[in-house]
Structures are given as structure tokens and as C-alpha cells.
Scaffold this active site. Structure first.
Site, PDB file in Angstrom:
ATOM      1  N   PHE A  27       0.848  -1.330  -0.081  1.00  0.00           N
ATOM      2  CA  PHE A  27      -0.003  -0.038   0.006  1.00  0.00           C
ATOM      3  C   PHE A  27       0.684   1.157  -0.004  1.00  0.00           C
ATOM      4  CE2 PHE A  27      -1.999   2.794   3.492  1.00  0.00           C
ATOM      5  CZ  PHE A  27      -2.715   3.580   2.585  1.00  0.00           C
ATOM      6  N   GLY A  52       1.679  -7.496  -0.430  1.00  0.00           N
ATOM      7  CA  GLY A  52       1.497  -6.783  -1.505  1.00  0.00           C
ATOM      8  C   GLY A  52       1.035  -7.354  -2.560  1.00  0.00           C
ATOM      9  N   TYR A 165       4.733  -7.944  17.140  1.00  0.00           N
ATOM     10  CA  TYR A 165       4.786  -6.842  16.081  1.00  0.00           C
ATOM     11  C   TYR A 165       5.569  -6.087  16.753  1.00  0.00           C
ATOM     12  CZ  TYR A 165       3.732  -3.734  12.516  1.00  0.00           C
ATOM     13  OH  TYR A 165       3.785  -2.668  11.307  1.00  0.00           O
ATOM     14  N   LYS A 169       9.465  -4.866  15.239  1.00  0.00           N
ATOM     15  CA  LYS A 169       9.941  -3.772  14.577  1.00  0.00           C
ATOM     16  C   LYS A 169      10.913  -2.898  15.461  1.00  0.00           C
ATOM     17  CE  LYS A 169       8.705  -2.026  11.099  1.00  0.00           C
ATOM     18  NZ  LYS A 169       9.179  -2.572   9.848  1.00  0.00           N
TER      19      LYS A 169
END
Ligand code: UDP
Length: 341
Positions: A27, A52, A165, A169
Site C-alpha cells: 500500500f 503486496g 509486532y 519492529k
């Protein structure tokens, strides 16, 4: 520097054949590719198409300045060469969406850590400047009114899947800054807050495309929790503008920078706004978090960036209204429904 330049003299972006974009079929990645091509750049995309889609780049199908490699970053044998020849690297490849993260924690962590490790190693060896996309999720469940880059982070315990998550990150951020310190890698960490706009899919949990889709189909808009939790939604073209300017700002290298809008809206009010703009009669239904995600799921009640650093470095603050993103999503979904007949 392109036609809409960033503030500041000099740039770390170096001569080279192309700009490398990992996750360029996603996106945000695909909007970035639109922008880079519009700036006259050559672009190489590496994307394994797990979340994607090539359709996101369909407008550039015949564009000779765009090359797409449909593979994982870590599986890309030419990565060292691509990094050596890159003027600049945007690393956007990552597992995305709260729902996907809760459902597939191993894939999330492996994608976020291993792919980034491979990318940073190649970039470091090539001394290629990198902008690494991180996330506001790393702030965890901090209750501050604004999140600033140097705040302590408040991540929940490992038995609650959501935090996998944030941790993965955060690991990316540590690794990137480690390469900067140890190997002199020029790297910027952009912490992206909720980003919205055309091409965003609701498949992995994002609220706005889900609400728009439901409103257009006359289905209930599912508001999780009380609906009083707030978010700040930034239009993807504003996000891309910020990333482009940051990458050309020498003072941004070595820093973490929040990128997002500061307009705060309650999720319940977002649902009402979507209904209004879609002229929809859909009902709003409240869904408990445990049912929407998993028992014990923890949501952030507020998530608002302090963007002083972004503004100081680039002179830019996001300005495209949320209503525009809703209208654009509405048009896109309407056109897709018409095409399906
Ligand atoms: N949300 C919702 N309905 C949905 C999807 C999400 O009410 O169908 C809520 C979610 O619980 C959160 C907010 O909307 O409070 C934003 O969710 P999203 O997954 O888009 O982003 P994030 O939680 O990462 O900010």
C-alpha cells in the site's frame, strides 16, 4: 533532489543507478513508487507479494524505469549489487496489520527481523543510505497524549500476540541504529502512524478500508471495544511526501522521526463519518475486542504523534484531510464493484 525539494543544503543521497524500494508493491510502497517515478527516478522494487500486490503497480506496467523482483529480500541473490548501485534505499517490506500479526506471529517476526537483517547487512556493506519504515506500534500502550521519539516505550507481555509486532519492529530499529554506530550506515527510522488512502486493503485488519467497504455494501460497521479509542489518520500521499523529504535531509540521518497526522478522531466518530460520506444506512455494531481479535487483546486508547521533529527537519506537516482518503477509497471500491458487475 526532485522538483518538490526538501529543505536544507546538501544531501546524503548519492549518485547511483536506482532507488531500491523493498515492499514496493504494498500500500505505502506503491504510492512511494508512484512518487519516485514522477520524480524521474529509476526504481527497483523487491517484494515477495505476500501482502503486496502487483496490481498496485499496474499503472507502471510498461514503465522501463521500473523493475520488480517478486521475491523475499533475504532470498534476493543480487541484493549486494542492488545495494551498491542504489542512490538510496527505502525499506518498507514488513508484515502488516494487527489481525495478521495476531494470527501469524512467527511469520510476522521472521519477516520483520530476518528480512531487515538481510537488507541492513547489504546496505551497510555498500554504505547505501536507508530509510527504514517503522511503526507507532512501538510506543505500545503508553498513555501519553502525544508520543515523542525519545519517550520510553511501554510494550505488553509476550503472551499477548499483538506485542510481537511491536517488538519485532523495535528490533529493526535497534539493528538499524546499531549499523549506524558500528558501521557508519546512514539510516533514518520513520515511525509511521496510521496511514490511509487508496489501495489500502482491509484484509489484514485496517479499520478505514473495512468501514468504507461495509458502508458501501450496506453491511454493519464493526466498531471494536467502546469506540472511544482514538487514532490520527495520515493520507498516504502526505506520508510519502514526508519520507521523500526526510531521505533528502542530511540532519535526519541517525534519527528516529514520527510521521503522521495530529488530527485525532474517535473510532466511533470515524464510523459515523464514513457512513455520512458514503450515504450509507449501515448500522454500527460494537464488537468486544476478545471476539474481534483474541482473548486478552490490548488496544491503545490514544495514539497521537508529536511531529515537531519532522516539521523542524523537513518544513512539512501532513495536510490532506481524512475526508479525502474516505472519498478516494469510496471511489476506488465503487469502481471495483462496477467492474465485477
Ligand atoms: N477497529 C475497528 N473495527 C475494525 C478494525 C479496527 O473498530 O473493523 C479499531 C481497532 O480496534 C483500533 C482502531 O480501529 O482501535 C484502528 O485499528 P487498525 O487496525 O486500523 O490500526 P491500529 O490498531 O494499528 O491503530
Amino acid at each position: 533532489m526532485g522538483r518538490r525539494g526538501a529543505r536544507g543544503r546538501g544531501t546524503l543521497v548519492r549518485p547511483g543507478r536506482h532507488i531500491l524500494v523493498t515492499g514496493g508493491a504494498g500500500f505505502i510502497g506503491s504510492h512511494l513508487v508512484d512518487r519516485l517515478l514522477a520524480e524521474g527516478q529509476r526504481v527497483v522494487v523487491v517484494d515477495d507479494l505476500s501482502t503486496g500486490r502487483l496490481e498496485n503497480l499496474a499503472a507502471h506496467r510498461r514503465e522501463p524505469r521500473l523493475e520488480v523482483k517478486s521475491q523475499r529480500v533475504s532470498a534476493c541473490r543480487t541484493l549486494p549489487k542492488l545495494a551498491r548501485e542504489a542512490r538510496l534505499i527505502f525499506h518498507l517490506a514488513a508484515a502488516v496489520g494487527v489481525e495478521l500479526v495476531v494470527r501469524e506471529p512467527v511469520r510476522t517476526m521472521e519477516t520483520n527481523v530476518l528480512e531487515t537483517e538481510a537488507l541492513l547487512r547489504a546496505a551497510s556493506a555498500a554504505r547505501a543510505p536507508v530509510l527504514l519504515a517503522s511503526t507507532s506500534e512501538v510506543y505500545g500502550k503508553s498513555r501519553k497524549a502525544y508520543f515523542a521519539e525519545e519517550d520510553d516505550l511501554c510494550i505488553g507481555p509476550p503472551h499477548l500476540g499483538r506485542w510481537a509486532y511491536a517488538c519485532s519492529k523495535l528490533m529493526d530499529e535497534f539493528l538499524a541504529l546499531g549499523h549506524a554506530r558500528q558501521h557508519g550506515l546512514p539510516v533514518i527510522i520513520a515511525r509511521l502512524f496510521n496511514t490511509v488512502g487508496p489501495r489500502q486493503t482491509g484484509r489484514y485488519g485496517m479499520v478505514l478500508p473495512r468501514f468504507v467497504q461495509a458502508a458501501l455494501e450496506g453491511q454493519p460497521l464493526q466498531v471494536y471495544g467502546s469506540g472511544r479509542q482514538t487514532r490520527c489518520f495520515c493520507h498516504v500521499r502526505d506520508t510519502v511526501e514526508a519520507l521523500w523529504r526526510l531521505a533528502h535531509c542530511p540532519a535526519a540521518y541517525g534519527q528516529v522521526v514520527n510521521v503522521g497526522s495530529t488530527r485525532e478522531i474517535r473510532i466511533l466518530d470515524l464510523a459515523r463519518l464514513v457512513k455520512k460520506l458514503c450515504h450509507s444506512e449501515s448500522p454500527l455494531v460494537r464488537v468486544p475486542y476478545a471476539q474481534a481479535y483474541a482473548p486478552g487483546f490490548e488496544d491503545m486508547q490514544r495514539r497521537r504523534p508529536q511531529i515537531r521533529r519532522l516539521v523542524r527537519l523537513t518544513g512539512f506537516r501532513p495536510r490532506i484531510p481524512l475526508e479525502r482518503a474516505i472519498e478516494e477509497l469510496k471511489e476506488e471500491r465503487g469502481a471495483a464493484r462496477q467492474a465485477r458487475g
